[in-house]
Write a protein that holds these residues in place. Structure first.
Motif, short mmCIF file in Angstrom:
data_model
loop_
_atom_site.label_atom_id
_atom_site.label_comp_id
_atom_site.label_asym_id
_atom_site.label_seq_id
_atom_site.Cartn_x
_atom_site.Cartn_y
_atom_site.Cartn_z
N GLU A 123 3.79 -1.65 -13.19
CA GLU A 123 3.64 -3.10 -13.05
C GLU A 123 4.62 -3.67 -12.02
O GLU A 123 4.35 -4.71 -11.43
N HIS A 124 5.76 -3.00 -11.83
CA HIS A 124 6.79 -3.50 -10.92
C HIS A 124 6.75 -2.85 -9.54
O HIS A 124 7.46 -3.30 -8.63
N ILE A 125 5.96 -1.81 -9.39
CA ILE A 125 5.85 -1.11 -8.12
C ILE A 125 4.41 -1.21 -7.67
O ILE A 125 3.51 -0.67 -8.30
N ASN A 126 4.18 -1.90 -6.58
CA ASN A 126 2.82 -2.24 -6.15
C ASN A 126 2.20 -1.13 -5.32
O ASN A 126 1.90 -1.30 -4.14
N VAL A 127 2.04 0.06 -5.95
CA VAL A 127 1.44 1.17 -5.22
C VAL A 127 0.23 1.77 -5.94
O VAL A 127 -0.55 2.48 -5.32
N ASN A 128 0.06 1.50 -7.23
CA ASN A 128 -1.07 2.03 -7.99
C ASN A 128 -1.86 0.87 -8.60
O ASN A 128 -1.33 0.11 -9.39
N THR A 129 -3.12 0.77 -8.24
CA THR A 129 -3.96 -0.30 -8.75
C THR A 129 -4.44 0.02 -10.15
O THR A 129 -4.94 1.13 -10.39
N PRO A 130 -4.28 -0.90 -11.12
CA PRO A 130 -4.77 -0.62 -12.47
C PRO A 130 -6.28 -0.54 -12.50
O PRO A 130 -6.97 -1.22 -11.72
N PHE A 139 -0.76 -2.66 -21.41
CA PHE A 139 -0.73 -1.21 -21.23
C PHE A 139 -2.13 -0.61 -21.18
O PHE A 139 -2.32 0.51 -20.70
N LEU A 140 -3.15 -1.35 -21.62
CA LEU A 140 -4.52 -0.85 -21.53
C LEU A 140 -5.08 -0.91 -20.11
O LEU A 140 -6.13 -0.33 -19.83
N ARG A 141 -4.38 -1.57 -19.21
CA ARG A 141 -4.88 -1.69 -17.84
C ARG A 141 -4.89 -0.36 -17.10
O ARG A 141 -5.59 -0.21 -16.10
N TRP A 142 -4.10 0.59 -17.58
CA TRP A 142 -3.99 1.88 -16.88
C TRP A 142 -4.75 2.98 -17.61
O TRP A 142 -4.61 4.15 -17.27
N GLU A 164 10.17 -2.70 0.72
CA GLU A 164 10.59 -3.95 0.07
C GLU A 164 9.42 -4.68 -0.57
O GLU A 164 9.49 -5.14 -1.71
N LYS A 165 8.30 -4.77 0.14
CA LYS A 165 7.16 -5.53 -0.36
C LYS A 165 6.44 -4.82 -1.51
O LYS A 165 5.58 -5.42 -2.16
N GLN A 166 6.77 -3.56 -1.78
CA GLN A 166 6.14 -2.82 -2.86
C GLN A 166 6.88 -2.97 -4.18
O GLN A 166 6.42 -2.48 -5.20
N ILE A 167 8.04 -3.62 -4.17
CA ILE A 167 8.86 -3.78 -5.37
C ILE A 167 8.72 -5.22 -5.88
O ILE A 167 8.98 -6.17 -5.14
N LEU A 168 8.29 -5.38 -7.12
CA LEU A 168 8.10 -6.69 -7.73
C LEU A 168 9.18 -6.91 -8.77
O LEU A 168 9.39 -6.07 -9.64
N TYR A 169 9.87 -8.05 -8.70
CA TYR A 169 10.98 -8.31 -9.61
C TYR A 169 10.53 -8.73 -11.00
O TYR A 169 11.23 -8.51 -11.98
N VAL A 170 9.37 -9.34 -11.09
CA VAL A 170 8.87 -9.81 -12.39
C VAL A 170 7.44 -9.34 -12.55
O VAL A 170 6.75 -9.02 -11.58
N LEU A 171 6.98 -9.31 -13.79
CA LEU A 171 5.59 -8.97 -14.04
C LEU A 171 4.67 -9.95 -13.33
O LEU A 171 4.89 -11.16 -13.37
#
Length: 197
Positions: A123-130, A139-142, A164-171
């Motif tokens: 959820e915090h690393i924007n590299v894998n799409t649920p 947690f069911l999204r994955w 930098e743009k792949q790291i999300l600080y909040v959900l």
């Protein structure tokens, strides 16, 4: 000389837990399911088919900073808090921290914490799409998503090459209604402690 890291071992048999839930849901009555829904733990009967991604967990835990109670990833501190566990699981903070009777804290720690930590990371690393981006609990999204399994080499490469743009600080995309449902305060400057403490 590189520091020594103790290998991560796993006692989290998620596939066994899921098989028990699958068997249980086939025989329980509607009344029992409603009782579980009342205390807001029915969602665990639908626990998804996660692979235990130990290489990714190993690389992630190497980033843990116990003094900050968070993960330092690429010089960024990401907090793993009880608020975020609540959002991922649809449990309230009180339910997560409850230490009598059912012992929710032990339930999360021993049966599923690794999976929630893995989902928290995704959820915090924007590299894998649920696979199911609108499912709740989150947690069911994955569920069934085999693209989130990493070998040791790929996991180490992922953490080393994050941008930098792949790291999300909040959900991402937490509505006020969703936060209110679990009594989470995602705007607080003093978030609840990490469940890993």
């Amino acid at each position: 000389m590189a520091p020594y890291y103790r290998p991560v071992t796993s006692r989290c048999y998620v596939s066994t837990f899921r098989a028990i839930c699958d068997s249980f849901i086939e025989v329980i009555s509607a009344e029992v399911e409603n009782s579980l829904r009342t205390v807001n733990i029915h969602q665990f009967l639908f626990f998804p088919a996660f692979q235990q991604n130990m290489p990714l967990m190993y690389e992630l835990l190497k980033c843990w900073d116990s003094t900050e109670e968070g993960f330092k990833i690429k010089d960024h501190l990401l907090k793993f808090t009880t608020d975020e566990v609540a959002i991922l699981t649809d449990l309230t903070i009180d339910q997560i921290l409850f230490n009598a009777g059912f012992r929710y804290g032990d339930f999360l720690n021993y049966l599923s914490l690794k999976c929630f930590l893995q989902v928290w990371f995704l959820e915090h690393i924007n590299v894998n799409t649920p696979r199911n981006p609108d499912s709740r609990p989150r947690f069911l999204r994955w569920e069934g998503n085999t693209n989130i399994f990493y070998s040791s080499e790929k996991a180490a490469h992922l953490l080393a090459t994050l941008k930098e743009k792949q790291i999300l600080y909040v959900l991402d995309g937490v509505s006020a209604e969703e936060a209110d449902l679990v009594h989470a305060d995602l705007t607080s400057f003093q978030p609840p402690p990490s469940p890993l403490k």
